[in-house]
Design a protein around this motif. Structure first.
Motif, short mmCIF file in Angstrom:
data_model
loop_
_atom_site.label_atom_id
_atom_site.label_comp_id
_atom_site.label_asym_id
_atom_site.label_seq_id
_atom_site.Cartn_x
_atom_site.Cartn_y
_atom_site.Cartn_z
N PRO A 1 0.25 -0.75 -0.35
CA PRO A 1 0.00 -0.03 0.12
C PRO A 1 0.87 1.50 0.11
N PHE A 2 2.09 1.31 0.15
CA PHE A 2 3.02 2.37 0.53
C PHE A 2 3.66 2.55 -1.27
N ASP A 3 3.69 1.54 -2.52
CA ASP A 3 4.32 1.75 -3.24
C ASP A 3 4.12 3.64 -4.21
N ARG A 4 5.12 4.10 -4.60
CA ARG A 4 5.04 5.65 -4.30
C ARG A 4 4.75 6.10 -6.07
N ILE A 5 4.43 6.82 -6.00
CA ILE A 5 3.94 7.09 -7.75
C ILE A 5 5.52 8.17 -8.36
N LEU A 6 5.95 7.43 -8.56
CA LEU A 6 6.73 9.33 -9.40
C LEU A 6 8.09 8.77 -10.20
N PRO A 7 8.55 9.80 -10.97
CA PRO A 7 8.67 11.29 -10.10
C PRO A 7 7.64 12.27 -10.26
N ILE A 8 6.47 12.24 -10.76
CA ILE A 8 5.10 13.33 -10.90
C ILE A 8 4.10 12.68 -10.30
N PRO A 9 3.66 13.06 -9.28
CA PRO A 9 2.78 12.20 -8.53
C PRO A 9 1.50 13.67 -9.03
N PRO A 10 0.61 13.01 -9.45
CA PRO A 10 -1.04 13.72 -9.83
C PRO A 10 -1.09 15.30 -8.05
#
Length: 668
Positions: free
Chosen positions: A153-162
């Motif tokens: 549940p802690f996966d990131r959206i990188l480098p540009i998050p929404p």
């Protein structure tokens, strides 16, 4: 500083989950090694490891909640299930609104139950407690591995998050999401404790009355939570989906109902094992199957094999992981059972007319019902996998088998409490039951005559069965009080377990009335309503007064103001809505309800027909509240049973069975 913590919270939560996996692995290994070699230090380490496991999982869960509350859309799960316009209370419940977060809630419940075993089972023999905690640790390893490697549940959206999130599913923006999943999961996961006790008993050969007494309160509490959780799900679907039903035999509904059926058999079988040292092997099997069905429900919901309003459509690889873990748990526990079965046989006997016989019949019927529901749930999946075509198994199949079998089960419920252990005479049962039978028959036959103009034989049968359960309970109560100096003095001598049985069985009767009479007497009309128009349903008049546009926090809505009249007198105003959510563009129906103990008035908006007219669905649903009232009574009965002082006594002095090494049995 606050901003720094927002940025660090996902990594800290991730680290806490990794530490939890390490602690649960140690919990699985160290107490088990200690029990094998007789090391008190290693066995006692289980309590500390269970506490640490609970603390770190709780911290990880709080980190995810914090990310939701602070709109950290760089976290993929937050971006998929939240939105900046979402009210804060829905942001919190959105934590378990999707696959990853609900799995973390599952693990949090598991950690809580493990911690509870460590705290409240100090009176158990140390080796038994160590083995129980080790089994809980094994289950935790499986689910923590699942969440870390496939569903983080802690996966990131990188480098540009929404900049903003996709929003929570409008169906889930309701109080039902806040209370239903936590209560349901408490029941689901609670059966892992009974499973752990069963495996520990097989490992030690200690399966006697003491073992049943240790296991029984955990099984009862889990069953109570599951009963209330299923009822909350039914209540939520009833008012949220807009169709007016409370159960549809949906595969995911069935997934929670399956462990409830076998769990009900388990708590009755445990009673026989505790009182008479009988059904030992059967009780162990029920404990294994109850938790296995909980795992099966988890697989069905999370594997992507089901299409359901309740299911999480996900990567099938996740389903493979859960299926593999399910096979390890079921296969391993059944293999151990096969090796240890000779140790757990009971030798006591009982006559055909006895409480043991009636409880055995109860178990057999519940098992048959479970198999029937399981086949109806899995057959379409198996047929599809074997390329036999798309096959749908719906309510007609389930009702054809379920209703007669449940009716027979309810009829048998009257005999159990009134019969004696070991032997009961037929004359005794006749003397005790003829009055309840006669009273129930009269009530059942008369009720349809006074309730509605049209006589319904199924309504008479429903009321007869429910009355039969209640009047038999009253007959048993008065029989127990027959030699007391006074009514209240006699009540004080009865145990809480007895009152728990009375309340839970009465809850079954109340739910039976609700299910039967709602199904028979519901009135439904799909109509066109114009402003100023009056529509009559049975004795109620519905008048559409006006239509209003509403701006909510994250939605817009059209609201109808409807006046309800009865016999020309004002009853109340009802305000159903049709909402459109801003982030997703989804539309949802918010029904208006006028509730009472004996009937619900239910109004749902359909689609606009003109500027001043809407399609509406109007229901009159008699006794529908009794369905959920009965479930609450069952849950309260579980609380009373666990509160019985017998389960709070220290039980270290119970004589354990002699431990038999597994290797000795294999050699034999």
């Amino acid at each position: 500083m606050a901003l720094d913590f927002v940025q660090l919270a996902p990594e800290m939560g991730q680290f806490a989950l990794i530490l939890s996996l390490c602690l649960s692995a140690a919990l699985f290994v160290l107490p088990l090694v200690g029990a094998h070699y007789g090391s008190n230090v290693l066995m006692q380490s289980g309590r500390s490891l269970a506490t640490g496991f609970f603390i770190f999982v709780s911290f990880a869960f709080c980190c995810l909640v914090y990310s939701f509350l602070h709109d950290d859309f760089s976290v993929k799960y937050v971006a998929s299930n939240s939105n900046s316009l979402l009210p804060y209370y829905y942001k919190i419940s959105a934590v378990w609104g999707g696959h990853e977060g609900s799995l973390l809630l599952w693990i949090l419940m598991l950690a809580g139950w493990t911690f509870a075993v460590a705290i409240f089972s100090r009176s158990l023999p140390l080796d038994m407690q160590a083995r129980v905690l080790a089994v809980m640790g094994f289950v935790a390893v499986g689910f923590l591995s699942f969440i870390l490697f496939t569903s983080n549940p802690f996966d990131r959206i990188l480098p540009i998050p929404p900049q903003d999130g996709s929003d929570l599913n409008p169906l889930l923006q309701d109080i039902g999401l806040i209370i239903h999943p936590p209560v349901l999961y408490m029941g689901y996961v609670g059966f892992s404790v009974v499973f752990a006790f069963a495996i520990a008993a097989l490992l030690t050969g200690r399966l006697d009355s003491a073992w049943a007494r240790w296991s029984r309160p955990w099984a009862t509490m889990a069953w109570g939570f599951l009963s209330v959780g299923i009822a909350l799900g039914s209540w939520w679907a009833y008012y949220e989906l807009g169709w007016g039903g409370w159960w549809f035999w949906d595969p995911v509904e069935n997934a929670s109902f399956l462990p409830w059926l076998i769990g009900t058999a388990l708590i009755h079988s445990l009673a026989v094992t505790e009182k008479r040292s009988l059904f030992k092997s059967w009780t162990i099997l029920l404990a294994i199957f109850t938790f296995s069905l909980s795992l099966l429900g988890t697989f069905l919901v999370r594997s992507g094999v089901l299409t359901s309003v309740h299911a999480f459509a996900n990567d099938p690889e996740r389903g493979v992981f859960i299926l593999g873990f399910f096979l390890v748990v079921v296969g391993g526990s059944l293999t151990l059972f096969a090796l240890r079965a000779p140790v757990v046989k009971g030798s006591a006997g009982f006559n055909l007319l006895s409480r043991e016989t009636f409880l055995l019949a109860n178990n057999i019927l519940l098992t048959i019902i479970m198999i029937m529901v399981l086949l109806g749930t899995l057959y379409p999946l198996v047929a599809d996998a074997l390329s036999l075509g798309k096959i749908s198994v719906g309510p007609p199949y389930f009702n054809l088998f379920f209703l007669p079998l449940m009716g027979l089960l309810c009829l048998l419920m009257a005999f159990g409490p009134l019969s004696n252990w070991k032997r009961t005479t037929g004359l005794q049962l006749v003397n005790l039951l003829w009055k309840p039978w006669a009273i129930s028959l009269v009530i059942g036959l008369v009720f349809p005559l006074i309730y509605r103009d049209k006589y319904e034989i199924l309504a008479a049968l429903t009321v007869f069965i429910a009355s039969w359960i209640v009047t038999a309970l009253l007959a048993d109560l008065f029989y127990r009080l027959r030699n007391s100096d006074s009514f209240f003095a006699g009540l004080k001598k009865l145990s809480l377990s007895y009152f728990a049985m009375v309340v839970a069985h009465a809850g079954i009767a109340v739910t039976t009335v609700g299910v039967g009479l709602t199904s028979i007497y519901t009135e439904q009309r799909d109509i066109r309503m114009e402003v100023g128009q009056k529509v009559t349903v049975v004795e109620y008049d519905f008048i559409l007064n006006k239509l209003t546009h509403i701006d909510g926090p994250n939605y817009t809505a059209e609201e109808a103001l409807i006046t309800v009249m009865k016999d020309g007198k004002f009853l109340r105003e009802m305000k159903p809505q049709k909402r459109r959510y801003l982030a997703s563009g989804s539309t949802m129906t918010e029904v208006a309800l006028d509730v009472s103990l004996f009937r619900d008035l239910y109004v749902a908006m359909g689609e606009p027909l003109t500027e001043t007219a809407w399609a509406m669905r109007v229901h009159l649903k008699p006794f529908v509240r009794w369905i959920w009232l009965g479930a609450l009574m069952m849950g309260f009965g579980a609380v009373l049973a666990v509160a019985d002082k017998r389960y709070r006594k220290a039980i270290k002095q119970e004589s354990p069975a002699v431990e038999v090494p597994v290797g000795k049995l294999v050699n034999e």
